[in-house]
Each structure stands twice: as structure tokens, then as C-alpha cells.
Design an enzyme around this catalytic site. Sequence first.
Site, PDB file in Angstrom:
ATOM      1  N   ASP A 152       0.480 -10.244  -6.076  1.00  0.00           N
ATOM      2  CA  ASP A 152       1.305 -10.625  -7.222  1.00  0.00           C
ATOM      3  C   ASP A 152       2.305  -9.529  -7.586  1.00  0.00           C
ATOM      4  OD1 ASP A 152      -0.331 -12.829  -7.293  1.00  0.00           O
ATOM      5  OD2 ASP A 152      -1.014 -12.543  -9.357  1.00  0.00           O
TER       6      ASP A 152
ATOM      7  N   HIS B 158      -2.172  -6.647  -6.100  1.00  0.00           N
ATOM      8  CA  HIS B 158      -0.829  -6.519  -6.660  1.00  0.00           C
ATOM      9  C   HIS B 158      -0.006  -5.536  -5.822  1.00  0.00           C
ATOM     10  CE1 HIS B 158      -3.150  -8.111 -10.036  1.00  0.00           C
ATOM     11  NE2 HIS B 158      -2.001  -8.563 -10.523  1.00  0.00           N
TER      12      HIS B 158
END
Length: 223
Positions: A47, A192
Site C-alpha cells: 500500500d 507498505h
Amino acid sequence: MKNATAFFKYSSMGFYWVKTNRLVKTIFPNYVWEIPNAPNKVYLTFDDGPTPEITQWTLNQLKQYNAKATFFCIGNNIENHPQIFKKVLEDGHAIGNHTFNHLNGWNTENRTYLDNVNACAASIERLTGKSLLFRPPYGKVKKAQAKILRNLGYKIIMWDILSADFDPAITPEKCLENVTKNITAGSVVIFHDSVKGFKNLEYVLPKTLAFLKEKGFECEVIR
């Protein structure tokens, strides 16, 4: 897997599930939490990118293990770093929408939220074509927002395992344990490719990929 680590954590970042509770998945059945399958496939997701240097480093790690993943990108980052975004696609990974400005759906008026999703979709389409994968930032999306997105054809992708690489209060070793002690065939795992998460990601991703190879898991894109 047996001997799973603690399923939830409370820290300065607030409360979050490391392994999403089965009840949560039952209450929200229209979201994708995992993708059960027989061939031992798992689904790594990243992400908040694309991010200079960090996304490319992530791609390099994945390539070493012939692993494929799904990147949920922020529209503003796509606009700022289009070449990095294109490299994700060139390497055979999938792309998903993560809003244009990383909005919290719970705190955002519906029209504003949906306009922001559409803005991210436009950034994606200019460079690659349409993606109907969507992950709400923070996992926070109102029921009405989600209904509209599903009616537009989006799959709302949540997660089975949160690595918690974003949490500065946990050690890289604990972050790795969050993944390796909880992963099963079909798990959707969040990492992430962001500046905030890189301290943990740099340690965890290579070791996770080595672990998955050793255990016979295959890393696939979400479709």
C-alpha cells in the site's frame, strides 16, 4: 498455521488486528479478506506507493523469488512518479486503487470520497487501463461508500494478515513474526512500500519471501 501469534495489538497507532478476526470477516462478507485455494497460493500486497527508491527496492526483492504481488497505489503518488508506477506493471504485478489522497472514508463525506476514488482511477487509466481492485486507506470505508463502489464493479480488498510494518512501536522481528506465524494458503497480506514502513519492510520482506519459498507457497496477484 499452528501456534499463531497474538491476533491483535494495541499501540500508539491504536488498536488493530494482526490476523483479522473470523467474526469481522463474517460481518462484512462482501469484502475480500482471503482467497482460499488448494495450490498453496498467497497474496502479498503493498500500500501507499509508488515511492521513490522504496518501490523499486520492493520490486527487486520480489523478482529474486519470482514472486508476484498487488500494489494499491495512491493517485497523487502515481502522478508524481509515473515511471515507477509503470515499472510495477512491467514486472507483471497487479495494480489497485487506494484513493488519490489516502482518505479515511469514515471521516469523509461520501461524494468527496467517491470523487477521490475516481481521481485515482483516472490516474491509473491514463497509464495502464482500468483497475477494479480497491482498498480503502486504513481499512475504513462507510457502508454507503462501499455499496456504490461495488455497484461500479470494484472488488474491495481487505486483508487476512496485517504485517504492521507501519507501526514504529514494533520491532522488525515482531513484524516478521506477524506474517510467518499466521500465514496460510489464501492469505492476503499487507505491507507498505512507503517511507514510514521501510524500516520494518527492509528487514521483513526478504525473510518473508525466503520463508514462503521454503514452505512451498506461491505468491500471486489478486485478480
